[in-house]
Write an enzyme that holds these catalytic residues in place. Structure first.
Site, PDB file in Angstrom:
ATOM      1  N   LYS A 170       4.628   9.370   8.668  1.00  0.00           N
ATOM      2  CA  LYS A 170       4.511   8.796  10.010  1.00  0.00           C
ATOM      3  C   LYS A 170       5.579   9.314  10.990  1.00  0.00           C
ATOM      4  CE  LYS A 170       2.358   4.762   7.888  1.00  0.00           C
ATOM      5  NZ  LYS A 170       0.944   4.789   8.325  1.00  0.00           N
TER       6      LYS A 170
ATOM      7  N   TYR B  45       0.862  -1.180   0.000  1.00  0.00           N
ATOM      8  CA  TYR B  45       0.000   0.000   0.000  1.00  0.00           C
ATOM      9  C   TYR B  45       0.896   1.226   0.000  1.00  0.00           C
ATOM     10  CZ  TYR B  45      -3.482   3.392   1.713  1.00  0.00           C
ATOM     11  OH  TYR B  45      -4.318   4.486   1.856  1.00  0.00           O
TER      12      TYR B  45
ATOM     13  N   ASP C 220       9.409   2.818  -0.635  1.00  0.00           N
ATOM     14  CA  ASP C 220       8.373   3.542   0.104  1.00  0.00           C
ATOM     15  C   ASP C 220       8.599   3.230   1.593  1.00  0.00           C
ATOM     16  OD1 ASP C 220       4.711   3.476   0.238  1.00  0.00           O
ATOM     17  OD2 ASP C 220       6.238   4.531   1.413  1.00  0.00           O
TER      18      ASP C 220
HETATM   19  P1  KE4 Z   1      -0.719   8.446   4.379  1.00  0.00           P
HETATM   20  O1  KE4 Z   1      -1.214   9.166   3.140  1.00  0.00           O
HETATM   21  O2  KE4 Z   1      -1.814   7.623   5.046  1.00  0.00           O
HETATM   22  O3  KE4 Z   1       0.010   9.400   5.343  1.00  0.00           O
HETATM   23  O4  KE4 Z   1       0.412   7.419   3.930  1.00  0.00           O
HETATM   24  C1  KE4 Z   1       0.107   6.465   2.954  1.00  0.00           C
HETATM   25  C2  KE4 Z   1       1.090   5.305   3.063  1.00  0.00           C
HETATM   26  C3  KE4 Z   1       2.098   5.190   2.130  1.00  0.00           C
HETATM   27  N1  KE4 Z   1       3.005   4.198   2.198  1.00  0.00           N
HETATM   28  C4  KE4 Z   1       2.967   3.288   3.201  1.00  0.00           C
HETATM   29  C5  KE4 Z   1       3.997   2.203   3.246  1.00  0.00           C
HETATM   30  C6  KE4 Z   1       1.958   3.353   4.196  1.00  0.00           C
HETATM   31  O5  KE4 Z   1       1.943   2.440   5.200  1.00  0.00           O
HETATM   32  C7  KE4 Z   1       0.991   4.375   4.121  1.00  0.00           C
HETATM   33  C8  KE4 Z   1      -0.141   4.476   5.130  1.00  0.00           C
HETATM   34  N2  KE4 Z   1      -0.295   3.366   6.009  1.00  0.00           N
HETATM   35  C9  KE4 Z   1      -1.634   3.075   6.486  1.00  0.00           C
HETATM   36  C10 KE4 Z   1      -1.521   2.030   7.591  1.00  0.00           C
HETATM   37  N3  KE4 Z   1      -1.382   0.742   7.079  1.00  0.00           N
HETATM   38  C11 KE4 Z   1      -2.360   4.306   6.930  1.00  0.00           C
HETATM   39  C12 KE4 Z   1      -3.563   4.064   7.801  1.00  0.00           C
HETATM   40  C13 KE4 Z   1      -4.785   4.700   7.221  1.00  0.00           C
HETATM   41  O6  KE4 Z   1      -4.964   4.632   5.984  1.00  0.00           O
HETATM   42  O7  KE4 Z   1      -5.576   5.250   8.023  1.00  0.00           O
END
Ligand code: KE4
Length: 435
Positions: free
Chosen positions: A267, A144, A239
């Site tokens: 994060k 993701y 990523d």
């Molecule tokens: P954000 O746009 O949610 O800040 O980041 C996206 C993203 C990109 N790359 C990786 C490896 C990530 O884990 C994420 C976001 N992770 C999820 C948790 N598995 C966010 C939780 C959510 O969507 O509320």
């Protein structure tokens, strides 16, 4: 343990918020029941609106590596906010953030701040496309990279949990430029590169997958990707939104010793404030506006309050590298002791861990790819999740998410978690647990 206030607030939330949440991963769709409405948090604990104390393994999905409300972060936010919350002009804080992260990550020469991980990954593939003049990207099933259109194809995290790994609303025109390979299977990448010769701008992956549960890279996988990208003129993008500054001071780049062309962050870099970042060599980042023609922008990118929070946390991590050894120790202890409890109850489980991110799959191992992950018993996970919640242990509400141990998860917290699991599994055994 009961949650009447959370139930009331969740009903209320549905009136104006889609699904009652501002991010689907919070909706408990993977485990059923009502998401808890959290009032405050400190260290390893969160406290919900019903006054329940919960050991937290979500850590806001990664940022809270030093525990909730880390004093230096809170002080930094309060102090910065007193001088206004945004200027829309450059600040010294952004210089310091760039210096700090480029000093922590090998091969990171230039970095641009964004407001989320999604913005960082979206920008990284635009840079790769602009730098190479090619259109296609290769991602991995189960990974993701946020909710950018190009990534919502066989995606992990909430998209997978909800059963829509490829989202409606992504046009065929976009989807055709996203090719999907199998994690930890180099041959699947080689085949796509050969079938799309000189058309692939980048291969993007989570160097430690955390959005299909925790799936580490197998020996030689990352180095193999580096070799294949070099052979085919594609850029390699790590990523590290989840792994960055978490699995090592320099993230996966430091831990595995493989140098990507671009890296993305989120994060931890913001300490819970909205911060993402992307960066790489001066050569590749030279195409980014206003130096180069690849446009990328953000009203609040590098926001002074968010930078202050992130800098306070990163300074602590950068200047106290023993923290990573202690995180390794505590997460390793949780993995080992929980493994013993699962085994003592005859539960079939595979545990994966890298640093302080880990995961448990209720199936035979090894679990190295999305197809392996798909064998996990999600029904059993849901029963285990709610049993642990009733014991005051708050796991990520999906079998397809990584668990996070913070520097505040001391021996007492780990023992509390393991003892709770023992009690829950005894109960589950009576109701037909996974074998
Ligand atoms: P954000 O746009 O949610 O800040 O980041 C996206 C993203 C990109 N790359 C990786 C490896 C990530 O884990 C994420 C976001 N992770 C999820 C948790 N598995 C966010 C939780 C959510 O969507 O509320």
């Amino acid at each position: 343990m009961s949650y009447p206030e959370s139930k009331k607030f969740f009903d209320q939330a549905h009136k104006h918020i889609p699904g009652g949440v501002n991010s689907p991963a919070r909706a408990f769709k993977g485990v059923g029941g009502t998401p808890l409405f959290i009032k405050r948090a400190k260290g390893a604990f969160m406290y919900d609106e019903d006054g329940n104390e919960l050991v937290d393994y979500i850590a806001s999905w990664g940022p809270m590596i030093l525990g909730h409300a880390f004093p230096a972060v809170i002080e930094a936010v309060k102090k910065a906010a007193e001088d206004s919350t945004s200027f829309g002009a450059p600040t010294v804080l952004e210089n310091r953030m760039a210096e700090r992260v480029c000093g922590m990550v090998p091969g990171l020469d230039k970095v641009r701040m964004t407001n989320s991980g999604t913005e960082a990954t979206m920008s990284s593939i635009r840079v790769a496309r602009g730098y190479t003049g090619r259109d296609k990207i290769i991602k991995f099933e189960g990974c993701y990279h946020g909710h950018g259109d190009s990534f919502l194809i066989k995606a992990g995290s909430g998209a997978l949990t909800l059963g829509h790994p490829s989202s409606p609303g992504v046009t065929a025109g976009t989807a055709k430029d996203t090719l999907t390979a199998d994690y930890n299977r180099l041959d699947s990448v080689q085949r796509l590169l050969e079938e799309n010769r000189e058309e692939v701008a980048a291969v993007i992956l989570e160097p430690v997958a955390g959005n299909m549960g925790c799936v580490p890279p197998t020996e030689g996988f990352l180095a193999g990707l580096r070799r294949l990208c070099d052979e085919h003129g594609a850029l390699l993008i790590f990523d590290e939104v989840m792994s960055g500054f978490r699995i090592a001071r320099g993230g996966a780049v430091e831990r595995f010793g493989v140098q990507p062309d671009l890296m993305t962050y989120g994060k931890v870099i913001g300490a819970g404030m909205p911060v993402g970042a992307f960066g790489g060599s001066a050569e590749v980042m030279g195409v980014v506006a206003p130096d180069g023609p690849v446009y990328q922008a953000g009203t609040l990118s590098g926001n002074p309050v968010a930078m202050s929070a992130g800098l306070a946390l990163l300074a602590e991590l950068d200047e106290n590298p023993s923290i990573y050894d202690e995180l390794e120790q505590q997460a390793g202890s949780l993995q080992k002791e929980l493994g013993k409890v699962f085994n003592s109850h005859g539960i079939t489980v595979t545990d994966n861990r890298v640093g302080s991110m880990l995961g448990f799959f209720f199936c035979e191992g090894p679990v190295e790819s999305f197809s392996d992950v798909s064998r996990t018993d999600t029904g059993f996970f849901a029963r285990f999740f709610h049993g642990m919640l009733r014991e005051g242990i708050y796991l990520p509400p999906s079998a397809f998410e990584a668990w996070f141990v913070s520097h505040c998860h001391d021996d007492e917290v780990i023992r509390k978690t393991v003892d709770a699991a023992d009690r829950v599994l005894s109960t589950l055994n009576e109701t037909g647990a996974s074998r």
